[in-house]
Motif scaffolding. Sequence first.
Motif, PDB file in Angstrom:
ATOM      1  N   PRO B 312       0.983  -1.179   0.477  1.00 13.80           N
ATOM      2  CA  PRO B 312       0.319  -0.151  -0.364  1.00 13.80           C
ATOM      3  C   PRO B 312       1.236   1.157   0.163  1.00 13.80           C
ATOM      4  O   PRO B 312       1.958   1.298   0.513  1.00 13.80           O
ATOM      5  CB  PRO B 312      -1.088   0.063   0.789  1.00 13.80           C
ATOM      6  N   PRO B 313       0.450   1.717  -0.761  1.00  8.88           N
ATOM      7  CA  PRO B 313       1.636   3.601  -0.637  1.00  8.88           C
ATOM      8  C   PRO B 313       1.412   3.990   0.187  1.00  8.88           C
ATOM      9  O   PRO B 313       2.529   4.933   0.213  1.00  8.88           O
ATOM     10  CB  PRO B 313       0.856   4.453  -1.828  1.00  8.88           C
ATOM     11  N   GLN B 314       0.187   4.420   1.501  1.00  4.15           N
ATOM     12  CA  GLN B 314       1.217   4.983   2.287  1.00  4.15           C
ATOM     13  C   GLN B 314       2.002   4.476   3.360  1.00  4.15           C
ATOM     14  O   GLN B 314       2.920   4.768   4.108  1.00  4.15           O
ATOM     15  CB  GLN B 314      -0.533   5.086   3.506  1.00  4.15           C
ATOM     16  N   LYS B 315       2.176   3.093   3.003  1.00  3.99           N
ATOM     17  CA  LYS B 315       3.872   2.205   3.822  1.00  3.99           C
ATOM     18  C   LYS B 315       4.532   2.880   3.445  1.00  3.99           C
ATOM     19  O   LYS B 315       6.159   3.126   3.952  1.00  3.99           O
ATOM     20  CB  LYS B 315       3.674   1.556   3.338  1.00  3.99           C
ATOM     21  N   LEU B 316       5.244   3.756   1.942  1.00  5.12           N
ATOM     22  CA  LEU B 316       5.985   4.311   1.251  1.00  5.12           C
ATOM     23  C   LEU B 316       5.745   5.437   1.739  1.00  5.12           C
ATOM     24  O   LEU B 316       6.860   6.302   0.643  1.00  5.12           O
ATOM     25  CB  LEU B 316       5.959   3.902  -0.343  1.00  5.12           C
ATOM     26  N   LEU B 317       5.330   6.682   1.908  1.00  3.38           N
ATOM     27  CA  LEU B 317       5.312   7.796   2.102  1.00  3.38           C
ATOM     28  C   LEU B 317       5.363   7.976   3.840  1.00  3.38           C
ATOM     29  O   LEU B 317       5.239   7.500   4.790  1.00  3.38           O
ATOM     30  CB  LEU B 317       3.575   7.770   1.634  1.00  3.38           C
ATOM     31  N   LYS B 318       6.614   9.364   3.323  1.00  2.00           N
ATOM     32  CA  LYS B 318       7.218   9.182   5.410  1.00  2.00           C
ATOM     33  C   LYS B 318       5.923  10.911   5.278  1.00  2.00           C
ATOM     34  O   LYS B 318       5.444  11.632   4.229  1.00  2.00           O
ATOM     35  CB  LYS B 318       8.208   9.934   5.360  1.00  2.00           C
ATOM     36  N   LYS B 319       5.663  11.599   6.378  1.00  2.00           N
ATOM     37  CA  LYS B 319       4.663  12.683   6.790  1.00  2.00           C
ATOM     38  C   LYS B 319       5.310  13.786   6.816  1.00  2.00           C
ATOM     39  O   LYS B 319       4.576  14.471   5.577  1.00  2.00           O
ATOM     40  CB  LYS B 319       4.301  12.798   8.400  1.00  2.00           C
ATOM     41  N   LYS B 320       6.469  13.994   7.013  1.00  2.00           N
ATOM     42  CA  LYS B 320       8.237  15.107   6.087  1.00  2.00           C
ATOM     43  C   LYS B 320       7.582  15.517   4.707  1.00  2.00           C
ATOM     44  O   LYS B 320       8.033  14.141   4.485  1.00  2.00           O
ATOM     45  CB  LYS B 320       8.933  15.078   7.500  1.00  2.00           C
ATOM     46  N   PHE B 321       7.075  16.133   4.657  1.00  2.00           N
ATOM     47  CA  PHE B 321       7.070  16.317   2.315  1.00  2.00           C
ATOM     48  C   PHE B 321       7.758  16.265   1.939  1.00  2.00           C
ATOM     49  O   PHE B 321       8.203  15.595   1.362  1.00  2.00           O
ATOM     50  CB  PHE B 321       5.907  17.966   2.520  1.00  2.00           C
ATOM     51  N   PHE B 322       8.691  17.086   2.577  1.00  2.00           N
ATOM     52  CA  PHE B 322      10.262  16.896   2.184  1.00  2.00           C
ATOM     53  C   PHE B 322      11.403  16.930   2.553  1.00  2.00           C
ATOM     54  O   PHE B 322      12.568  16.330   1.648  1.00  2.00           O
ATOM     55  CB  PHE B 322      10.562  19.062   2.031  1.00  2.00           C
ATOM     56  N   LYS B 323      11.480  15.289   2.955  1.00  2.00           N
ATOM     57  CA  LYS B 323      12.696  14.271   3.301  1.00  2.00           C
ATOM     58  C   LYS B 323      12.613  13.580   2.285  1.00  2.00           C
ATOM     59  O   LYS B 323      10.477  13.645   1.207  1.00  2.00           O
ATOM     60  CB  LYS B 323      11.277  13.649   4.456  1.00  2.00           C
ATOM     61  N   SER B 324      12.534  13.213   2.232  1.00  2.00           N
ATOM     62  CA  SER B 324      13.615  12.262   0.647  1.00  2.00           C
ATOM     63  C   SER B 324      12.621  10.795   1.117  1.00  2.00           C
ATOM     64  O   SER B 324      12.062   9.984   2.004  1.00  2.00           O
ATOM     65  CB  SER B 324      15.097  11.571   0.565  1.00  2.00           C
ATOM     66  N   GLN B 325      11.511  11.135  -0.256  1.00  2.00           N
ATOM     67  CA  GLN B 325      10.209   9.400  -0.028  1.00  2.00           C
ATOM     68  C   GLN B 325      10.771   8.278  -0.279  1.00  2.00           C
ATOM     69  O   GLN B 325      11.632   7.816  -1.670  1.00  2.00           O
ATOM     70  CB  GLN B 325       8.769   9.774  -1.282  1.00  2.00           C
ATOM     71  N   PRO B 326      10.114   7.502   0.622  1.00  3.30           N
ATOM     72  CA  PRO B 326      11.087   5.859   0.324  1.00  3.30           C
ATOM     73  C   PRO B 326      10.448   5.460  -1.530  1.00  3.30           C
ATOM     74  O   PRO B 326      10.901   4.983  -2.338  1.00  3.30           O
ATOM     75  CB  PRO B 326      10.091   4.596   1.207  1.00  3.30           C
ATOM     76  N   LEU B 327       9.248   6.890  -1.757  1.00  4.86           N
ATOM     77  CA  LEU B 327       8.332   6.167  -3.192  1.00  4.86           C
ATOM     78  C   LEU B 327       8.655   5.802  -3.733  1.00  4.86           C
ATOM     79  O   LEU B 327       9.060   5.392  -5.170  1.00  4.86           O
ATOM     80  CB  LEU B 327       6.824   7.318  -2.817  1.00  4.86           C
ATOM     81  N   PHE B 328       9.626   7.387  -4.166  1.00  5.48           N
ATOM     82  CA  PHE B 328      10.705   7.688  -5.137  1.00  5.48           C
ATOM     83  C   PHE B 328      12.274   6.939  -5.184  1.00  5.48           C
ATOM     84  O   PHE B 328      12.623   6.820  -6.303  1.00  5.48           O
ATOM     85  CB  PHE B 328      10.625   9.366  -5.263  1.00  5.48           C
TER      86      PHE B 328
END
Lengths: 139, 384
Positions: B312-328
Amino acid sequence: MKILKLCYANINLAFALVLHFVFKKWFQRRGLSHFLSFYKEDHVFSLSAEERVTFSSHSKCVFCGLCVSQCELTDAHFYEKFLTPATLAFSYTKSLPEVSSNVDFVAHCSSCRACEKVCPTSVPLNRIIQFVKAHACPS
Amino acid sequence: MVVIGSGLSGVMAALRASSQGKKVAIVRKGWGASALTGGIFEIAPTQGEEVQFSSILLDLKQKNSYHPYHHLDLEMLSTAFELFKKFFPLKIQGSYTENQVFLLDTGFFRRAAFAMEPQFLDFRTIGRKKVLTLGTDFSWFQESLLLPQMLAKKLDHPDEVRSLAQRLKSKSHLNQVDLLVLPPVLGLDFFSDMKRELEHLLGLPVFESVATIPSVPGLRFQKALDASLRKASIPIVQGKVQSFDHHQKRVTSLRVSDELETELNETTLEADTFILATGKFFSGGLRKESVFWETVFHLPLFFENEKINDCPPQKLLKKKFFKSQPLFQCGVKTNSALIPLDEFGEPCYENVRACGTLLQGFDPAQDGTCFGVQLLSGYKAADI
């Protein structure tokens, strides 16, 4: 008292039902057509079943502006209005009445499909142009 | 050989293969994220103190054991870049060993190794000069515009540049300034001529800041990539890969057709090797529908060597917007020959190679190694 009220309500309903079937014969969907004719100037219109399927793909645009460099119209008619494929596609993320604001663009467009070829999110620009031509251009 | 994708890594792979005398064709459905580049090109991230690239990259490899640099040889960078420059019509300046500081049009600074000609203004060398920087709201221009691309297209005419120069002279006190930095809007096709013209009219050096999205330098860059393909006479097949045939573990042919009208002009491409340079989400290489999937060969996707296709995509996203996101950072896992692997470490298809931003383990927008990875992996993928 309660029974009387119920009877009155039921009789009213039955009367309305009879009226509905009788009037339907002569005044078919008067309400909808009246509504549509009233809002025709504002470009509110009903979509056909085919258009309803494809309409959601019209709003794929992310406004990256890559198509602007490809469009010949952007050069030729720059001074008159901001006529670019990007603004055309982007207006579909808004409401249906925005279609009318694109009439100028569509009238000049030669459907060369150069904009479609570079689009990263594959917005069906040519289909949008045909759609606007069919609905918004005064015929 | 068939290359899928015409971004930087795809073009690099095609140029390398054709320089070796192979017959190459490029398949593409449109432009991708290479057309959004800001005009600067990063090899390695640095912060604060000047450090040489080699030590930073050792550090980076230790910290991130999934980074594509583990499979790539950084010493090939100059060879790859020289080959690229041979066909690429625009000037890209910079150094292989250290980062320079460039100004973004949002007002921030960013470090990068290379920059395109109008952006090439190293802020460390300015000293005590007075710099006038104009913003992207275009209030210094006569009308407000929706997109900088429109303004750039307008400024491709010398008359427009002349009237712009007059307006700039009347609005701001240019005689007190040593240097002028404009947002990147000075023309799409003839920008170096327009820059020279404006410099001549104003009598002071003019530079452009580095673009954020939407990006004019990106358009110039992508157009130049297309021109370099023409120069190397590599054909481009316009269309989306609809399906592919494979015999055991070898892909034999691709069926390519127009994306919107699938019945029209379907072509079949047969080749010995297929190079996948389709990029990440924006370019259309990866998609999220009900699950994550790779759009051409349906390869498994990984984040830190864990399969994430059904995640699920929410597992690959962090709450801090400008942090490097695992999704990308997710992408295709490869071995050292850049052949995509499945979750058991076996090659998916033996004659497919993946390159560019599609690879797992780095975030092309964030971690400051995008250009190096694209160029090197493109070069290596075609080097068989």
